[in-house]
Design a protein around this motif. Structure first.
Motif, mmCIF file in Angstrom:
data_model
loop_
_atom_site.group_PDB
_atom_site.id
_atom_site.type_symbol
_atom_site.label_atom_id
_atom_site.label_comp_id
_atom_site.label_asym_id
_atom_site.label_seq_id
_atom_site.Cartn_x
_atom_site.Cartn_y
_atom_site.Cartn_z
ATOM 1 N N ASP A 39 -39.518 -24.223 26.262
ATOM 2 C CA ASP A 39 -38.456 -23.457 26.920
ATOM 3 C C ASP A 39 -39.152 -21.947 27.105
ATOM 4 O O ASP A 39 -40.151 -21.901 26.116
ATOM 5 N N ASP A 71 -29.019 -26.485 24.741
ATOM 6 C CA ASP A 71 -27.892 -27.492 25.045
ATOM 7 C C ASP A 71 -27.986 -28.185 26.092
ATOM 8 O O ASP A 71 -27.137 -27.891 26.993
ATOM 9 N N GLY A 97 -37.083 -26.337 19.791
ATOM 10 C CA GLY A 97 -35.948 -26.689 19.139
ATOM 11 C C GLY A 97 -35.680 -27.871 19.632
ATOM 12 O O GLY A 97 -36.220 -28.818 20.490
ATOM 13 N N GLY A 98 -34.406 -28.549 18.982
ATOM 14 C CA GLY A 98 -33.620 -29.676 19.418
ATOM 15 C C GLY A 98 -33.412 -29.857 21.114
ATOM 16 O O GLY A 98 -33.711 -31.012 21.552
ATOM 17 N N SER A 99 -33.316 -28.520 21.827
ATOM 18 C CA SER A 99 -33.169 -28.550 23.081
ATOM 19 C C SER A 99 -34.469 -29.183 23.989
ATOM 20 O O SER A 99 -34.299 -29.999 24.732
ATOM 21 N N ASP A 102 -34.962 -32.799 22.540
ATOM 22 C CA ASP A 102 -34.104 -33.979 23.313
ATOM 23 C C ASP A 102 -34.297 -33.997 24.942
ATOM 24 O O ASP A 102 -34.611 -35.079 25.462
ATOM 25 N N THR A 138 -40.096 -26.629 16.566
ATOM 26 C CA THR A 138 -40.327 -25.315 16.106
ATOM 27 C C THR A 138 -39.159 -24.604 15.694
ATOM 28 O O THR A 138 -39.132 -23.507 15.286
ATOM 29 N N THR A 139 -38.090 -25.413 15.255
ATOM 30 C CA THR A 139 -36.783 -24.919 14.365
ATOM 31 C C THR A 139 -36.624 -26.067 13.129
ATOM 32 O O THR A 139 -37.181 -27.114 13.471
ATOM 33 N N SER A 144 -34.752 -33.882 15.344
ATOM 34 C CA SER A 144 -35.006 -34.553 16.480
ATOM 35 C C SER A 144 -36.261 -35.401 16.586
ATOM 36 O O SER A 144 -36.240 -36.519 17.236
ATOM 37 N N THR A 147 -35.503 -38.812 15.160
ATOM 38 C CA THR A 147 -34.174 -39.494 15.247
ATOM 39 C C THR A 147 -34.090 -40.363 16.579
ATOM 40 O O THR A 147 -35.154 -39.929 17.593
ATOM 41 N N ILE A 149 -31.785 -39.984 19.014
ATOM 42 C CA ILE A 149 -30.639 -39.598 19.844
ATOM 43 C C ILE A 149 -31.290 -38.533 20.815
ATOM 44 O O ILE A 149 -32.129 -37.374 20.123
ATOM 45 N N LYS A 159 -20.410 -33.024 25.440
ATOM 46 C CA LYS A 159 -21.731 -33.139 25.034
ATOM 47 C C LYS A 159 -21.849 -34.513 24.527
ATOM 48 O O LYS A 159 -20.974 -35.195 23.800
ATOM 49 N N LEU A 178 -45.689 -22.636 13.062
ATOM 50 C CA LEU A 178 -45.141 -22.113 14.478
ATOM 51 C C LEU A 178 -43.597 -21.684 14.150
ATOM 52 O O LEU A 178 -42.835 -21.190 15.200
ATOM 53 N N LEU A 182 -39.181 -17.442 14.351
ATOM 54 C CA LEU A 182 -37.921 -17.792 14.547
ATOM 55 C C LEU A 182 -36.965 -16.592 14.018
ATOM 56 O O LEU A 182 -36.850 -16.352 12.817
ATOM 57 N N THR A 190 -29.649 -22.775 12.817
ATOM 58 C CA THR A 190 -30.482 -24.338 12.843
ATOM 59 C C THR A 190 -30.594 -24.856 11.453
ATOM 60 O O THR A 190 -30.740 -26.012 11.040
HETATM 61 N N1 LIG Z 1 -31.755 -35.390 18.741
HETATM 62 C C1 LIG Z 1 -31.110 -34.838 17.750
HETATM 63 O O1 LIG Z 1 -31.201 -35.571 16.624
HETATM 64 C C2 LIG Z 1 -30.259 -33.621 17.616
HETATM 65 C C3 LIG Z 1 -29.611 -33.157 16.295
HETATM 66 C C4 LIG Z 1 -29.084 -32.192 16.358
HETATM 67 C C5 LIG Z 1 -28.814 -31.386 17.443
HETATM 68 N N2 LIG Z 1 -29.609 -31.587 18.658
HETATM 69 C C6 LIG Z 1 -29.349 -30.810 19.630
HETATM 70 O O2 LIG Z 1 -30.492 -30.047 19.803
HETATM 71 C C7 LIG Z 1 -30.041 -28.768 20.574
HETATM 72 C C8 LIG Z 1 -30.155 -27.661 19.693
HETATM 73 O O3 LIG Z 1 -31.444 -27.362 19.148
HETATM 74 P P1 LIG Z 1 -31.902 -25.960 18.199
HETATM 75 O O4 LIG Z 1 -30.793 -25.860 17.385
HETATM 76 O O5 LIG Z 1 -33.249 -26.570 17.509
HETATM 77 O O6 LIG Z 1 -32.306 -24.886 19.172
HETATM 78 P P2 LIG Z 1 -32.791 -24.654 20.613
HETATM 79 O O7 LIG Z 1 -33.668 -25.853 20.779
HETATM 80 O O8 LIG Z 1 -31.804 -24.801 21.732
HETATM 81 O O9 LIG Z 1 -33.190 -23.379 20.541
HETATM 82 C C9 LIG Z 1 -32.659 -22.186 20.166
HETATM 83 C C10 LIG Z 1 -33.425 -21.052 20.894
HETATM 84 O O10 LIG Z 1 -34.668 -20.540 19.682
HETATM 85 C C11 LIG Z 1 -35.868 -20.431 20.321
HETATM 86 N N3 LIG Z 1 -36.865 -20.916 19.409
HETATM 87 C C12 LIG Z 1 -36.961 -21.984 19.066
HETATM 88 N N4 LIG Z 1 -38.174 -22.183 18.239
HETATM 89 C C13 LIG Z 1 -38.623 -20.893 18.003
HETATM 90 C C14 LIG Z 1 -39.695 -20.123 17.441
HETATM 91 N N5 LIG Z 1 -40.386 -21.036 16.539
HETATM 92 N N6 LIG Z 1 -39.972 -18.986 17.647
HETATM 93 C C15 LIG Z 1 -39.356 -18.245 18.319
HETATM 94 N N7 LIG Z 1 -37.924 -18.699 19.149
HETATM 95 C C16 LIG Z 1 -37.672 -19.974 18.751
HETATM 96 C C17 LIG Z 1 -35.790 -21.133 21.703
HETATM 97 O O11 LIG Z 1 -36.584 -20.507 22.758
HETATM 98 C C18 LIG Z 1 -34.336 -20.932 22.174
HETATM 99 O O12 LIG Z 1 -34.136 -19.866 22.692
HETATM 100 C C19 LIG Z 1 -28.661 -29.117 20.782
HETATM 101 O O13 LIG Z 1 -28.553 -29.539 22.463
HETATM 102 C C20 LIG Z 1 -28.296 -30.224 19.859
HETATM 103 O O14 LIG Z 1 -27.009 -30.926 20.464
HETATM 104 C C21 LIG Z 1 -30.175 -32.854 18.499
#
Ligand SMILES: NC(=O)c1ccc[n+]([C@@H]2O[C@H](COP(=O)([O-])OP(=O)(O)OC[C@H]3O[C@@H](n4cnc5c(N)ncnc54)[C@H](O)[C@@H]3O)[C@@H](O)[C@H]2O)c1
Ligand SMILES: [Fe+2]
Length: 377
Positions: A39, A71, A97-99, A102, A138-139, A144, A147, A149, A159, A178, A182, A190
């Motif tokens: 992203d 999301d 991150g998860g977005s 996924d 990176t979070t 994910s 997983t 999912i 969702k 990495l 954050l 997270t």
């Molecule tokens: N597949 C699964 O098992 C699973 C489990 C839980 C959640 N999810 C899904 O994952 C999504 C959420 O993922 P998330 O919470 O990791 O957030 P995200 O991926 O939406 O990222 C959040 C923000 O953090 C920023 N970011 C991420 N890593 C960074 C870094 N190292 N340095 C600077 N900025 C960084 C991104 O640019 C973004 O703006 C949701 O859609 C949720 O439903 C999936």
């Protein structure tokens, strides 16, 4: 439980600087035209460039899709699938991150088939085949990378999850360097998400098993001991490493012993009010843990002992609530614009997430769900 099965990502490399070895992984998998899914925030934070440079130096030219939305909405996922087809991708890398992870899962799954995304929501409906898939989180986090999912936001603000063994990535690369940039708010949200994965896996009603239990306890220890440290100092690399490993272990646990009411109640908050996933979880966490106490007391007492407290369920719930209250993020649903008039819709939507509610240690009725949201208001 009379028996169990356990699945996870078959190959995991956890090492500082490991992301720079991506080319070795891709070569080993026979991928010559990788498609990187990430992203704009990651690009802006400078996380993507060094990885592309390392790939170039190794003679690998990657196509990059950096338009993942948080999301991920269906349209954003399908834009990534179309871009991967256009690029002639023969492998996918999720970086973020998860977005991003996924979205990468669904790109790998859908780029080579004619199945439509809305047709594969639910459990076991995806046919495949899917492209080779490497995940670089990176979070810390969704877990994910280990997983089965992927979660998508539908056009009507729900969702929905695609659950399939095809979604276990082929490899996960964990590189804590990495994650040092954050921001505290995302770190907090997270990190709480990862803790909830561990807690809900440990109390999961039908599929908890000795392997998921061990992973959940180890995860919670790491996450609980380090989340305050990474909030205080984001550049604390040992603490970041511990968080990333905790998130990995929690992901392995809940992929096999699924999450429950915290997540079921969080999804409508994310869908309707576009709150980040971890924040949505955090806002209902205290009320759900207190609600579960009569049914999950002995298990919460075990988790209390695991994090160094007296083996007392109420002490565990109090500590998790206190920790969440210290996190630099919103503390009440009302801060997101949620009002009393929204509670019926939230409760109604939460009841649709039976896939997760059936795992809760205590049955949740529609009235219970509404009362839980009211407590979080
Ligand atoms: N597949 C699964 O098992 C699973 C489990 C839980 C959640 N999810 C899904 O994952 C999504 C959420 O993922 P998330 O919470 O990791 O957030 P995200 O991926 O939406 O990222 C959040 C923000 O953090 C920023 N970011 C991420 N890593 C960074 C870094 N190292 N340095 C600077 N900025 C960084 C991104 O640019 C973004 O703006 C949701 O859609 C949720 O439903 C999936
Ligand atoms: Fe989660």
């Amino acid at each position: 439980m009379t028996g169990f099965s356990f699945e996870t990502t078959p190959r995991i490399l956890c090492e500082d600087g490991a992301a720079l070895k991506l080319a070795e992984f891709l070569n080993g998998m026979g991928v010559t035209r990788p498609f990187i899914v990430t992203d704009a925030g990651l690009v802006g934070a400078g996380v993507v460039r060094p990885i592309l440079d390392a790939l170039n130096a190794a003679g690998v030219t990657a196509a990059v899709f950096s338009d993942v939305l948080a999301d991920p909405p269906e349209a954003s996922v399908m834009a990534a699938v179309a871009a991967a087809r256009d690029a002639g991708a023969d492998g996918v890398v999720g970086l973020g991150g998860g977005s991003s992870l996924d979205t990468a899962k669904l790109v790998a799954l859908l780029a080579g088939t004619d199945q439509a995304l809305p047709d594969i929501y639910g459990i076991g409906l995806a046919r495949g085949p899917r492209l080779p898939l490497v995940q670089v989180p990176t979070t810390a986090g969704t877990g994910s990378e280990v997983t089965n999912i992927a979660i998508v936001t539908t056009p009507d603000d729900q969702k929905k999850g695609v659950v399939s063994p095809l979604l276990y990535p082929d490899a996960a690369i964990l590189d804590a360097t990495l994650t040092t940039g954050l921001p505290p708010r995302v770190t907090a949200m997270t990190g709480v998400d990862a803790m909830v994965h561990a807690i809900e896996a440990y109390t999961s009603r039908h599929k908890k098993n000795p392997v998921s239990d061990s992973l959940a306890v180890a995860a919670l220890k790491l996450l609980h001991a380090n989340i305050r440290r990474v909030i205080a100092d984001g550049s604390d690399l040992p603490a970041r490493r511990a968080m990333l490993q905790g998130s990995l272990l929690a992901g392995m646990a809940f992929a096999n012993a699924p999450v429950a009411a915290v997540h079921a109640l969080a999804y409508p908050i994310g869908g309707i009010f576009h709150a980040p996933h971890g924040l949505s979880n955090a806002l209902v966490l205290g009320p759900v843990l207190r609600f579960n106490l009569p049914a999950a007391g002995p298990l919460y007492a075990e988790l209390a002992a695991a994090i160094g407290l007296q083996p007392d369920a109420a002490a565990f719930v109090d500590e998790i609530a206190a920790l969440t209250a210290e996190m630099p993020m919103e503390q009440r649903l009302s801060e997101l614009g949620v009002e009393v008039q929204h509670l019926d819709r939230l409760a109604h939507d939460a009841m649709q997430v039976q896939r997760l509610l059936i795992n809760n240690p205590r049955e949740v009725t529609l009235a219970d769900a509404r009362a839980l949201y009211e407590e979080a208001l």
